[in-house]
Design a protein around this motif. Structure first.
Motif, short mmCIF file in Angstrom:
data_model
loop_
_atom_site.label_atom_id
_atom_site.label_comp_id
_atom_site.label_asym_id
_atom_site.label_seq_id
_atom_site.Cartn_x
_atom_site.Cartn_y
_atom_site.Cartn_z
N GLN A 224 -25.07 16.30 -55.89
CA GLN A 224 -26.00 16.70 -56.94
C GLN A 224 -25.86 15.93 -58.25
OE1 GLN A 224 -24.50 20.84 -56.58
NE2 GLN A 224 -26.65 21.42 -56.39
N GLY A 225 -24.78 15.20 -58.42
CA GLY A 225 -24.52 14.58 -59.71
C GLY A 225 -23.94 15.60 -60.67
N ILE A 226 -24.33 15.53 -61.94
CA ILE A 226 -23.77 16.43 -62.94
C ILE A 226 -24.25 17.86 -62.68
CG2 ILE A 226 -23.70 17.01 -65.40
CD1 ILE A 226 -23.94 14.04 -66.02
N VAL A 227 -23.31 18.76 -62.48
CA VAL A 227 -23.60 20.17 -62.22
C VAL A 227 -23.62 20.95 -63.52
CG1 VAL A 227 -22.75 22.27 -61.08
CG2 VAL A 227 -22.59 20.06 -59.91
N SER A 228 -22.66 20.70 -64.40
CA SER A 228 -22.58 21.37 -65.68
C SER A 228 -21.74 20.54 -66.63
CB SER A 228 -21.99 22.78 -65.54
OG SER A 228 -20.69 22.72 -64.97
N ALA A 229 -21.95 20.76 -67.92
CA ALA A 229 -21.22 20.02 -68.95
C ALA A 229 -21.28 20.81 -70.24
CB ALA A 229 -21.80 18.62 -69.14
N GLY A 230 -20.35 20.55 -71.15
CA GLY A 230 -20.37 21.25 -72.41
C GLY A 230 -19.23 20.83 -73.31
#
Length: 325
Positions: A224-230
């Motif tokens: 999926q590539g980037i799932v989550s970030a913060g």
């Protein structure tokens, strides 16, 4: 690129240091004696798929040990038509291949960067030149992807190339699948490159970039590539040194305090989980699973367990598996 750090001194649960209440705790799963290799004062090793691996103190060779069988391999890198070779990163895959991030100078004296794949007997599978991208940390997911975080330099090596992506995914054949996480998305605190001092964590299903300079986390899936970030909300004075990502995508870190910033609030050497909804570091109670040791560090994960290396005066070093509940 490779981080040197002394073992952290553990003083968990001392009466004079009332710890902030933890929402969860570590439950010990198992432990193994790991006394054949002294890793003090050397680059921090990693753990994956039953293997502990790292780079020697001079960064001239890589080593791989098995948790049960002991030493498997230790050898220098040998890139064709190059000299002044050095090893910057090493990883072991779930199907027992080794990858090494290396640097060298070619016949014309130009600095080059490469990734090399090896079998467990040390025989070379392939070399892929990655210049101008230089991998600082690498790791595998179970699909065979090799993940790397690093930086790109200008042709004259005078500075970093503006706007480049800092994370890459390579396929089982060594081909570049994708590059993600633009430098521009990681505004660093106090300048510098966002990968410097950062972590690349991998498990069967996920890779994660922890940028300690930008105070951010990025969780990535091979499909999926980037799932989550913060953004990370770290306690004042806390420096992230090690970490692990579980198969379900939970992110954990440990580290050290500057001066006495921890006094009266936290254990001396805490384990935190990154709350992916807020970026806050949530304290994990670790005293029952990780008894007071002279030195302790998180090497990685196995399934939903975190894997630690621990040593104490007069005792054999150990690997400890523990799960956060």
């Amino acid at each position: 690129m490779t981080q040197f750090v002394p073992f952290l001194v553990i003083a968990v649960g001392l009466a004079s240091v009332p710890a902030r209440t933890a929402a969860q705790s570590l439950a010990p799963s198992r432990s193994k004696i790991f006394s054949h290799r002294d890793v003090r004062g050397k680059p921090i090793p990693g753990y994956q798929a039953g293997y502990v691996f790292g780079v020697n103190a001079s960064m001239s060779a890589f080593w791989v040990d098995h948790e049960v069988k002991g030493p498997v391999l230790e050898q220098a890198i040998d890139l064709p038509n190059s000299f002044r070779q050095s090893v910057g990163a090493v990883a072991v895959s779930f199907d027992e291949r080794i990858a090494v991030g290396a640097g060298a100078a070619d016949k014309e004296g130009r600095l080059v960067s490469a990734l090399a794949w090896f079998k467990m007997d040390g025989s070379l599978i392939r070399i892929v030149r990655t210049s101008p991208f230089a991998a600082a940390k690498i790791g595998f997911t179970v699909d065979g992807s090799l993940w790397a975080i690093g930086m790109e330099l200008l042709d004259d090596k005078s500075d970093y190339k503006p706007g480049h992506d800092v994370m890459r995914q390579y396929g089982t054949d060594g081909s570049l699948i994708r590059s993600i996480v633009p430098w521009s998305s990681l505004a660093t605190v106090g300048g510098g490159h966002p990968v410097e001092g950062g972590l690349l964590l991998t498990s069967r299903n996920y890779a994660a970039l922890i940028s300690t300079r930008a105070k951010t986390w990025t969780l990535v899936s091979p499909q999926q590539g980037i799932v989550s970030a913060g953004s990370l909300q770290t306690p004042q004075g806390f420096e992230i040194i090690c970490g692990g990502v579980t198969d379900s995508g939970r992110l954990f870190v440990d580290g050290q305090w500057s001066n006495d910033a921890w006094q009266g609030q936290y254990p001396h050497s805490p384990v935190f989980e990154i709350a992916t909804d807020s970026g806050a570091l949530e304290l994990v109670e670790a005293a029952s699973a990780l008894p007071i040791e002279e030195g302790l560090m998180m090497l990685g994960s196995e399934g939903e367990n975190l894997v630690f290396h621990a040593r104490a005066w007069g005792k054999d070093s150990r690997l400890i598996w523990a799960r956060a509940r």
